[in-house]
Design a protein around this motif. Sequence first.
Motif, PDB file in Angstrom:
ATOM      1  N   PRO A 116      -2.488   2.194  13.876  1.00 47.65           N
ATOM      2  CA  PRO A 116      -3.664   2.882  13.321  1.00 47.65           C
ATOM      3  C   PRO A 116      -3.363   4.244  12.718  1.00 47.65           C
ATOM      4  CG  PRO A 116      -3.678   2.906  15.734  1.00 47.65           C
ATOM      5  CD  PRO A 116      -2.602   1.965  15.322  1.00 47.65           C
ATOM      6  N   ASN A 117      -2.307   4.895  13.163  1.00 50.58           N
ATOM      7  CA  ASN A 117      -1.956   6.220  12.643  1.00 50.58           C
ATOM      8  C   ASN A 117      -0.693   6.191  11.792  1.00 50.58           C
ATOM      9  OD1 ASN A 117      -4.140   7.614  13.808  1.00 50.58           O
ATOM     10  ND2 ASN A 117      -3.056   7.781  15.762  1.00 50.58           N
ATOM     11  N   GLU A 118      -0.405   5.032  11.207  1.00 50.97           N
ATOM     12  CA  GLU A 118       0.789   4.953  10.343  1.00 50.97           C
ATOM     13  C   GLU A 118       0.589   5.805   9.109  1.00 50.97           C
ATOM     14  OE1 GLU A 118       1.378   3.630   7.235  1.00 50.97           O
ATOM     15  OE2 GLU A 118      -0.626   2.895   6.804  1.00 50.97           O
ATOM     16  N   THR A 119       1.666   6.379   8.630  1.00 56.37           N
ATOM     17  CA  THR A 119       1.597   7.249   7.447  1.00 56.37           C
ATOM     18  C   THR A 119       2.643   6.885   6.394  1.00 56.37           C
ATOM     19  OG1 THR A 119       2.936   8.808   8.748  1.00 56.37           O
ATOM     20  CG2 THR A 119       0.571   9.248   8.592  1.00 56.37           C
ATOM     21  N   ALA A 120       3.475   5.893   6.679  1.00 59.27           N
ATOM     22  CA  ALA A 120       4.513   5.508   5.714  1.00 59.27           C
ATOM     23  C   ALA A 120       3.912   4.995   4.415  1.00 59.27           C
ATOM     24  CB  ALA A 120       5.435   4.452   6.322  1.00 59.27           C
ATOM     25  N   SER A 121       2.731   4.363   4.495  1.00 59.66           N
ATOM     26  CA  SER A 121       2.116   3.783   3.295  1.00 59.66           C
ATOM     27  C   SER A 121       1.572   4.848   2.342  1.00 59.66           C
ATOM     28  CB  SER A 121       0.993   2.823   3.684  1.00 59.66           C
ATOM     29  OG  SER A 121      -0.050   3.518   4.366  1.00 59.66           O
ATOM     30  N   ILE A 122       1.580   6.103   2.776  1.00 58.04           N
ATOM     31  CA  ILE A 122       1.241   7.178   1.834  1.00 58.04           C
ATOM     32  C   ILE A 122       2.271   7.215   0.713  1.00 58.04           C
ATOM     33  CG2 ILE A 122       1.141   9.697   1.557  1.00 58.04           C
ATOM     34  CD1 ILE A 122      -0.005   9.850   4.381  1.00 58.04           C
ATOM     35  N   PHE A 123       3.493   6.870   1.033  1.00 58.02           N
ATOM     36  CA  PHE A 123       4.603   7.075   0.106  1.00 58.02           C
ATOM     37  C   PHE A 123       5.081   5.786  -0.570  1.00 58.02           C
ATOM     38  CE2 PHE A 123       4.615  10.344   3.348  1.00 58.02           C
ATOM     39  CZ  PHE A 123       4.665  11.506   2.581  1.00 58.02           C
ATOM     40  N   ALA A 124       5.286   4.727   0.180  1.00 61.37           N
ATOM     41  CA  ALA A 124       5.761   3.459  -0.391  1.00 61.37           C
ATOM     42  C   ALA A 124       4.708   2.382  -0.180  1.00 61.37           C
ATOM     43  CB  ALA A 124       7.085   3.054   0.252  1.00 61.37           C
ATOM     44  N   THR A 125       4.907   1.232  -0.790  1.00 57.72           N
ATOM     45  CA  THR A 125       3.926   0.156  -0.667  1.00 57.72           C
ATOM     46  C   THR A 125       4.292  -0.771   0.488  1.00 57.72           C
ATOM     47  OG1 THR A 125       5.063  -1.386  -2.166  1.00 57.72           O
ATOM     48  CG2 THR A 125       3.558   0.225  -3.158  1.00 57.72           C
ATOM     49  N   TYR A 126       3.259  -1.307   1.116  1.00 59.02           N
ATOM     50  CA  TYR A 126       3.419  -2.270   2.202  1.00 59.02           C
ATOM     51  C   TYR A 126       2.363  -3.345   2.032  1.00 59.02           C
ATOM     52  CZ  TYR A 126       6.476   1.181   4.331  1.00 59.02           C
ATOM     53  OH  TYR A 126       7.512   2.065   4.546  1.00 59.02           O
ATOM     54  N   PRO A 127       2.669  -4.582   2.410  1.00 57.14           N
ATOM     55  CA  PRO A 127       1.708  -5.675   2.207  1.00 57.14           C
ATOM     56  C   PRO A 127       0.582  -5.646   3.232  1.00 57.14           C
ATOM     57  CG  PRO A 127       3.636  -6.494   3.352  1.00 57.14           C
ATOM     58  CD  PRO A 127       3.931  -5.059   3.017  1.00 57.14           C
ATOM     59  N   GLN A 128      -0.560  -6.187   2.843  1.00 54.69           N
ATOM     60  CA  GLN A 128      -1.639  -6.411   3.793  1.00 54.69           C
ATOM     61  C   GLN A 128      -1.178  -7.448   4.828  1.00 54.69           C
ATOM     62  OE1 GLN A 128      -4.393  -4.831   4.089  1.00 54.69           O
ATOM     63  NE2 GLN A 128      -4.870  -3.902   2.119  1.00 54.69           N
ATOM     64  N   PRO A 129      -1.736  -7.417   6.041  1.00 59.51           N
ATOM     65  CA  PRO A 129      -1.295  -8.354   7.089  1.00 59.51           C
ATOM     66  C   PRO A 129      -1.386  -9.826   6.684  1.00 59.51           C
ATOM     67  CG  PRO A 129      -2.656  -6.620   8.036  1.00 59.51           C
ATOM     68  CD  PRO A 129      -2.725  -6.446   6.553  1.00 59.51           C
ATOM     69  N   TYR A 130      -2.329 -10.154   5.812  1.00 62.65           N
ATOM     70  CA  TYR A 130      -2.499 -11.560   5.431  1.00 62.65           C
ATOM     71  C   TYR A 130      -1.515 -12.014   4.361  1.00 62.65           C
ATOM     72  CZ  TYR A 130      -4.871  -9.414   1.438  1.00 62.65           C
ATOM     73  OH  TYR A 130      -5.167  -8.650   0.337  1.00 62.65           O
ATOM     74  N   LEU A 131      -0.817 -11.093   3.735  1.00 65.03           N
ATOM     75  CA  LEU A 131      -0.015 -11.416   2.559  1.00 65.03           C
ATOM     76  C   LEU A 131       1.367 -11.942   2.944  1.00 65.03           C
ATOM     77  CD1 LEU A 131      -0.237 -11.206  -0.585  1.00 65.03           C
ATOM     78  CD2 LEU A 131       1.031  -9.054  -0.399  1.00 65.03           C
ATOM     79  N   SER A 132       1.723 -13.103   2.410  1.00 65.16           N
ATOM     80  CA  SER A 132       3.063 -13.657   2.629  1.00 65.16           C
ATOM     81  C   SER A 132       4.037 -13.037   1.628  1.00 65.16           C
ATOM     82  CB  SER A 132       3.037 -15.172   2.440  1.00 65.16           C
ATOM     83  OG  SER A 132       2.750 -15.503   1.082  1.00 65.16           O
ATOM     84  N   ILE A 133       5.318 -13.228   1.884  1.00 69.38           N
ATOM     85  CA  ILE A 133       6.325 -12.725   0.952  1.00 69.38           C
ATOM     86  C   ILE A 133       6.170 -13.398  -0.416  1.00 69.38           C
ATOM     87  CG2 ILE A 133       8.798 -12.695   0.429  1.00 69.38           C
ATOM     88  CD1 ILE A 133       8.012 -10.562   2.388  1.00 69.38           C
ATOM     89  N   GLY A 134       5.932 -14.718  -0.393  1.00 66.23           N
ATOM     90  CA  GLY A 134       5.733 -15.437  -1.659  1.00 66.23           C
ATOM     91  C   GLY A 134       4.516 -14.940  -2.409  1.00 66.23           C
ATOM     92  N   GLY A 135       3.419 -14.739  -1.676  1.00 69.34           N
ATOM     93  CA  GLY A 135       2.210 -14.222  -2.306  1.00 69.34           C
ATOM     94  C   GLY A 135       2.403 -12.819  -2.843  1.00 69.34           C
ATOM     95  N   GLY A 136       3.152 -12.005  -2.103  1.00 69.31           N
ATOM     96  CA  GLY A 136       3.434 -10.644  -2.565  1.00 69.31           C
ATOM     97  C   GLY A 136       4.323 -10.621  -3.785  1.00 69.31           C
ATOM     98  N   PHE A 137       5.291 -11.535  -3.822  1.00 64.00           N
ATOM     99  CA  PHE A 137       6.174 -11.624  -4.991  1.00 64.00           C
ATOM    100  C   PHE A 137       5.365 -11.985  -6.228  1.00 64.00           C
ATOM    101  CE2 PHE A 137       9.395 -13.238  -7.820  1.00 64.00           C
ATOM    102  CZ  PHE A 137      10.527 -12.505  -7.504  1.00 64.00           C
TER     103      PHE A 137
END
Length: 267
Positions: A116-137
């Motif tokens: 809940p207090n993650e801050t890494a996504s301020i800087f780089a992108t991260y996938p939503q929990p539902y997103l697969s690697i294939g879907g993200g690609f």
Amino acid sequence: MSAADTRTPGSETFGLGAVAQVVLGKNAFGQYLSINLSFGIGVTMGIHVAGGVTGAHMNCAVSLTNCILGKLPWRKLPVYMLSQIVGAFLAAMVVYFLYYEALYKYCGGNLVVTGPNETASIFATYPQPYLSIGGGFLDQVIGTAALLLCILAINDRRNNAALDGTQAVVVGLLVTVIGMSMGMNSGYAINPARDLGPRLFTAAAGWGVEVFRAGNYWCWVPIVAPMVGSVTGAFLYQLLVGLHHQPTEEKMLDEMEKGNPDMETNM
């Protein structure tokens, strides 16, 4: 083709700064729209700042496509790509120090990539929990293909190109609309440098190697998929539009001087 797209250190700073305000301010100092607008307007400013010197090369994927299209010498590609990554790294550093106190107040000094207090996504992108690697690609391929296809149209004088002097604004609007329509899944990196530079910074600044492991080793997707997407978008534009342009009057006259019988018949 102009390479103006995304993002110089300055334009990246505006975008990451907007994300920081939204996250650290808990939506009191902006929302998702302000992030999209900041990245888009930042791109416009970046084009104005760097366009006259480098053609505003800010995106590794676009620089690669420029080389494939013969618009940029291949020998320049490694230098451009390295510069783009370093620029994005520096942009992340600027935002980190700008919001250093707010960042540590928000997370209590615990720099984490998930939770809940993650801050890494301020800087780089991260996938939503539902997103697969294939879907993200696929997400990144489609977003970057849309970027390249439209950039080619914006700068194609044989087509309905943007008016001289307005290209920076139009490209900024393009980046904004991609974010507003395709940003939910993973934050629309659409640029390997935009993601890799800040990710390297967070790894060094205290978030650690987890920035590369998170999201089922998501980190390679925003690097590889935009490269595929940029070439795909350029191919589609050339196939569906570029090959169907009527010859210009200058080219027709040149062909006639060379004795092209088909051109004389067409005249």
